[in-house]
Design a protein around this motif. Structure first.
Motif, PDB file in Angstrom:
ATOM      1  N   GLY A  92     -28.762  30.492  46.478  1.00 23.54           N
ATOM      2  CA  GLY A  92     -28.508  31.189  45.226  1.00 23.54           C
ATOM      3  C   GLY A  92     -27.213  30.865  44.521  1.00 23.54           C
ATOM      4  O   GLY A  92     -26.868  31.522  43.533  1.00 23.54           O
ATOM      5  N   LEU A  93     -26.496  29.833  44.976  1.00 25.15           N
ATOM      6  CA  LEU A  93     -25.195  29.520  44.383  1.00 25.15           C
ATOM      7  C   LEU A  93     -25.103  28.082  43.892  1.00 25.15           C
ATOM      8  O   LEU A  93     -24.029  27.494  43.833  1.00 25.15           O
ATOM      9  CB  LEU A  93     -24.082  29.812  45.394  1.00 25.15           C
ATOM     10  CG  LEU A  93     -23.921  31.281  45.770  1.00 25.15           C
ATOM     11  CD1 LEU A  93     -23.024  31.431  46.984  1.00 25.15           C
ATOM     12  CD2 LEU A  93     -23.360  32.068  44.590  1.00 25.15           C
ATOM     13  N   GLY A  94     -26.230  27.524  43.512  1.00 24.88           N
ATOM     14  CA  GLY A  94     -26.240  26.163  42.980  1.00 24.88           C
ATOM     15  C   GLY A  94     -26.546  25.149  44.061  1.00 24.88           C
ATOM     16  O   GLY A  94     -27.678  24.680  44.191  1.00 24.88           O
ATOM     17  N   HIS A 123     -14.313  22.512  30.478  1.00 27.45           N
ATOM     18  CA  HIS A 123     -14.442  22.903  29.075  1.00 27.45           C
ATOM     19  C   HIS A 123     -14.839  24.375  28.927  1.00 27.45           C
ATOM     20  O   HIS A 123     -14.764  24.924  27.826  1.00 27.45           O
ATOM     21  CB  HIS A 123     -15.490  22.049  28.366  1.00 27.45           C
ATOM     22  CG  HIS A 123     -14.984  20.712  27.914  1.00 27.45           C
ATOM     23  ND1 HIS A 123     -13.745  20.529  27.353  1.00 27.45           N
ATOM     24  CD2 HIS A 123     -15.562  19.479  27.929  1.00 27.45           C
ATOM     25  CE1 HIS A 123     -13.570  19.248  27.048  1.00 27.45           C
ATOM     26  NE2 HIS A 123     -14.649  18.600  27.387  1.00 27.45           N
ATOM     27  N   HIS A 124     -15.300  24.983  30.019  1.00 26.67           N
ATOM     28  CA  HIS A 124     -15.939  26.290  29.920  1.00 26.67           C
ATOM     29  C   HIS A 124     -15.207  27.424  30.624  1.00 26.67           C
ATOM     30  O   HIS A 124     -15.308  28.577  30.189  1.00 26.67           O
ATOM     31  CB  HIS A 124     -17.363  26.206  30.487  1.00 26.67           C
ATOM     32  CG  HIS A 124     -18.223  25.209  29.795  1.00 26.67           C
ATOM     33  ND1 HIS A 124     -18.717  25.398  28.531  1.00 26.67           N
ATOM     34  CD2 HIS A 124     -18.673  23.984  30.194  1.00 26.67           C
ATOM     35  CE1 HIS A 124     -19.455  24.346  28.170  1.00 26.67           C
ATOM     36  NE2 HIS A 124     -19.433  23.474  29.162  1.00 26.67           N
ATOM     37  N   ILE A 125     -14.509  27.140  31.725  1.00 27.38           N
ATOM     38  CA  ILE A 125     -13.905  28.239  32.479  1.00 27.38           C
ATOM     39  C   ILE A 125     -12.448  27.938  32.830  1.00 27.38           C
ATOM     40  O   ILE A 125     -12.078  26.793  33.104  1.00 27.38           O
ATOM     41  CB  ILE A 125     -14.696  28.588  33.759  1.00 27.38           C
ATOM     42  CG1 ILE A 125     -14.823  27.391  34.703  1.00 27.38           C
ATOM     43  CG2 ILE A 125     -16.084  29.110  33.402  1.00 27.38           C
ATOM     44  CD1 ILE A 125     -15.509  27.751  36.015  1.00 27.38           C
ATOM     45  N   ASP A 126     -11.653  29.003  32.831  1.00 26.38           N
ATOM     46  CA  ASP A 126     -10.230  28.873  33.067  1.00 26.38           C
ATOM     47  C   ASP A 126      -9.918  28.363  34.469  1.00 26.38           C
ATOM     48  O   ASP A 126      -8.973  27.582  34.658  1.00 26.38           O
ATOM     49  CB  ASP A 126      -9.533  30.212  32.820  1.00 26.38           C
ATOM     50  CG  ASP A 126     -10.191  31.385  33.557  1.00 26.38           C
ATOM     51  OD1 ASP A 126     -11.257  31.190  34.196  1.00 26.38           O
ATOM     52  OD2 ASP A 126      -9.650  32.510  33.483  1.00 26.38           O
ATOM     53  N   VAL A 127     -10.689  28.772  35.443  1.00 23.89           N
ATOM     54  CA  VAL A 127     -10.422  28.347  36.821  1.00 23.89           C
ATOM     55  C   VAL A 127     -10.559  26.827  36.949  1.00 23.89           C
ATOM     56  O   VAL A 127      -9.756  26.171  37.633  1.00 23.89           O
ATOM     57  CB  VAL A 127     -11.362  29.064  37.816  1.00 23.89           C
ATOM     58  CG1 VAL A 127     -11.054  28.631  39.242  1.00 23.89           C
ATOM     59  CG2 VAL A 127     -11.226  30.572  37.687  1.00 23.89           C
ATOM     60  N   ALA A 162     -15.364  38.551  42.945  1.00 24.46           N
ATOM     61  CA  ALA A 162     -16.722  38.381  42.430  1.00 24.46           C
ATOM     62  C   ALA A 162     -16.861  37.025  41.747  1.00 24.46           C
ATOM     63  O   ALA A 162     -15.862  36.383  41.400  1.00 24.46           O
ATOM     64  CB  ALA A 162     -17.032  39.496  41.427  1.00 24.46           C
ATOM     65  N   LEU A 163     -18.098  36.601  41.569  1.00 22.86           N
ATOM     66  CA  LEU A 163     -18.344  35.369  40.826  1.00 22.86           C
ATOM     67  C   LEU A 163     -17.724  35.440  39.439  1.00 22.86           C
ATOM     68  O   LEU A 163     -17.752  36.490  38.781  1.00 22.86           O
ATOM     69  CB  LEU A 163     -19.838  35.123  40.688  1.00 22.86           C
ATOM     70  CG  LEU A 163     -20.569  34.467  41.853  1.00 22.86           C
ATOM     71  CD1 LEU A 163     -22.070  34.524  41.614  1.00 22.86           C
ATOM     72  CD2 LEU A 163     -20.120  33.022  42.039  1.00 22.86           C
ATOM     73  N   HIS A 164     -17.161  34.342  38.997  1.00 25.64           N
ATOM     74  CA  HIS A 164     -16.653  34.248  37.637  1.00 25.64           C
ATOM     75  C   HIS A 164     -17.793  34.566  36.668  1.00 25.64           C
ATOM     76  O   HIS A 164     -18.934  34.124  36.878  1.00 25.64           O
ATOM     77  CB  HIS A 164     -16.132  32.839  37.385  1.00 25.64           C
ATOM     78  CG  HIS A 164     -15.394  32.662  36.112  1.00 25.64           C
ATOM     79  ND1 HIS A 164     -16.015  32.625  34.882  1.00 25.64           N
ATOM     80  CD2 HIS A 164     -14.061  32.515  35.863  1.00 25.64           C
ATOM     81  CE1 HIS A 164     -15.114  32.450  33.939  1.00 25.64           C
ATOM     82  NE2 HIS A 164     -13.913  32.386  34.504  1.00 25.64           N
ATOM     83  N   MET A 188     -24.448  31.566  34.256  1.00 24.58           N
ATOM     84  CA  MET A 188     -25.092  30.262  34.389  1.00 24.58           C
ATOM     85  C   MET A 188     -26.146  30.284  35.485  1.00 24.58           C
ATOM     86  O   MET A 188     -27.281  29.797  35.295  1.00 24.58           O
ATOM     87  CB  MET A 188     -24.031  29.197  34.689  1.00 24.58           C
ATOM     88  CG  MET A 188     -24.576  27.783  34.875  1.00 24.58           C
ATOM     89  SD  MET A 188     -23.261  26.598  35.296  1.00 24.58           S
ATOM     90  CE  MET A 188     -22.833  27.151  36.960  1.00 24.58           C
ATOM     91  N   LEU A 189     -25.810  30.854  36.634  1.00 24.37           N
ATOM     92  CA  LEU A 189     -26.765  30.911  37.738  1.00 24.37           C
ATOM     93  C   LEU A 189     -27.956  31.802  37.398  1.00 24.37           C
ATOM     94  O   LEU A 189     -29.109  31.471  37.725  1.00 24.37           O
ATOM     95  CB  LEU A 189     -26.071  31.420  38.997  1.00 24.37           C
ATOM     96  CG  LEU A 189     -25.008  30.501  39.603  1.00 24.37           C
ATOM     97  CD1 LEU A 189     -24.278  31.211  40.736  1.00 24.37           C
ATOM     98  CD2 LEU A 189     -25.614  29.199  40.095  1.00 24.37           C
ATOM     99  N   ALA A 190     -27.704  32.925  36.720  1.00 27.04           N
ATOM    100  CA  ALA A 190     -28.798  33.820  36.332  1.00 27.04           C
ATOM    101  C   ALA A 190     -29.725  33.147  35.339  1.00 27.04           C
ATOM    102  O   ALA A 190     -30.956  33.282  35.419  1.00 27.04           O
ATOM    103  CB  ALA A 190     -28.222  35.113  35.739  1.00 27.04           C
TER     104      ALA A 190
END
Length: 315
Positions: A196-198, A281-285, A2-4, A10-12
Motif C-alpha cells: 500500500g505504499l507504492g 517539484h511537488h513536496i517540501d520534503v 503520518a504520511l505527507h 497520490m497513493l489514494a
C-alpha cells in the motif's frame, strides 16, 4: 509521522484508479507504467549544455546523458537511476539530473546501463564499473572531482561497483538514496511497509527474481550489506524514507560503513515513501532532500579541490 498529505493523496488516487503494481505484469508493462508517470514529475532545469555520450564497455557500448550546469563546473556526479534493475531510463531521471546539476554546480552524467531480465546480473554492475573507469581515462571528465550516486537499485550498483573498484577509482563521495543493500527481504521495514505504499515487498521479490538467480540474492555483489570488508569506501551520504521497504537495510548499511571506518552521514526523511526524491517539484520534503544531497556534494567537491584553485581555473 503520518504520511505527507501529497503522498497520501497520490497513493489514494492511484488506488481509486486501480493502478496496477509494478510486479503485476511483464517487465515491459512495468516500464510503460513508469514512463507514463514521467510527465507528472515536471520539467527539468535549463542547462548550459546537455549532450548524449557513448561509453565503451567490455560488452560493447552504452549511452549516457551529460548535463552541464551554467557557470563554473566544479565536479562530476555519476548518477545511477533506480528501477529495480528492470525498469526506468535516463529519460525518467532527466529532471532530477538537471536539478542536481543546478544545485551542486557539478556536471551530472546519467548512464543508461543495461537492464534485466534481458541483461541480468552482473550486466548492469559491469556497465557501472566500465563507466567509472572510462571517466578516469577521459581528459575532460576525469579532471573533475568525482561523486558517485544512485537511488534504489542504482544505489546498489554504485556502492557495489565502488567496492569492487577500490584502489582504481577514488570518488570524493558516494550518495546512496534509499539503496538496495540486502536480498533477504526480512527486515522491520519490509514487514511494516509491505503493502500500500507504492513499492511493495512483492515488487521487490519480482525485481530480484528478474535481476539474479535466487542463489545469488545474498551474494555481496547483489547484497552489499553482506560484504565482509567495507573499509576503504569513500565518504558516504545515505538517504532513507520513513515509509519504505528498503529503509531498514539502507540504515543498516550506513552503520556497517561506520563500523568499517567510513565517514557517513545518514538521514531518514519523514512522511514519505520510496521514490520521493523525484517529487521535488511537488513536496517540501523532497526539495529538502535534493538540497541536502547537493550540499553534501558541493562540500565534498570543495574539500577535494587544490589549495589556491580558483573558479576561473576550473571553467
Amino acid at each position: 509521522m503520518a504520511l505527507h498529505p501529497f503522498v497520501a493523496t497520490m497513493l489514494a488516487t492511484q488506488k481509486e484508479a486501480g493502478a496496477p503494481a509494478l510486479s503485476a505484469g511483464t517487465p515491459d508493462d512495468a516500464r510503460a507504467l513508469v514512463a507514463a508517470g514521467r510527465a507528472a514529475i515536471g520539467p527539468g532545469r535549463d542547462t548550459a549544455e546537455t549532450r548524449e555520450v557513448t561509453v565503451p564497455t567490455r560488452s560493447g557500448s552504452i549511452g549516457a546523458r551529460l548535463h552541464v550546469p551554467h557557470g563554473d563546473v566544479t565536479g562530476l556526479v555519476v548518477y545511477l537511476h533506480g528501477g529495480g534493475w528492470v525498469v526506468a531510463t535516463v529519460d525518467d531521471y532527466d529532471t532530477l539530473g538537471r536539478e542536481l546539476a543546478h544545485h551542486s554546480r557539478c556536471a551530472v552524467l546519467l548512464p543508461d546501463y543495461r537492464l534485466a531480465p534481458e541483461h541480468p546480473f552482473p550486466a548492469g554492475l559491469e556497465d557501472t564499473e566500465d563507466v567509472l573507469t572510462w571517466i578516469g581515462a577521459d581528459p575532460e571528465l576525469g579532471a573533475l572531482p568525482l561523486v558517485v550516486a544512485g537511488d534504489s537499485a542504482g544505489g546498489n550498483l554504485a556502492t557495489v561497483a565502488l567496492r569492487r573498484l577500490r584502489g582504481r577509482v577514488s570518488p570524493v563521495l558516494q550518495v546512496l538514496v534509499y539503496p538496495v543493500t540486502d536480498g533477504a527481504r526480512d527486515t522491520e521495514s519490509y514487514r511494516d511497509c509491505a503493502e500500500g505504499l507504492g513499492l511493495t515487498a512483492r515488487d521487490m521479490a519480482w525485481f530480484f527474481g528478474h535481476y539474479a538467480p535466487a542463489e545469488d540474492h545474498l551474494h555481496p555483489d547483489v547484497a552489499p550489506l553482506r560484504a565482509d570488508d567495507l573499509a576503504g569506501l569513500p565518504p558516504t551520504a545515505v538517504v532513507t524514507a520513513e515509509y519504505d521497504v528498503l529503509r531498514s537495510e539502507g540504515e543498516a548499511y550506513a552503520q556497517r560503513l561506520r563500523e568499517a571506518g567510513v565517514d557517513v552521514t545518514s538521514k531518514r526523511y519523514p512522511g514519505v515513501t520510496h521514490g520521493f526524491v523525484r517529487l521535488h517539484h511537488h513536496i517540501d520534503v523532497a526539495r529538502d532532500a535534493v538540497a541536502d544531497i547537493a550540499e553534501a556534494i558541493t562540500t565534498a567537491v570543495a574539500a577535494a579541490r587544490p589549495v589556491g584553485h580558483t573558479e576561473k581555473e576550473n571553467a
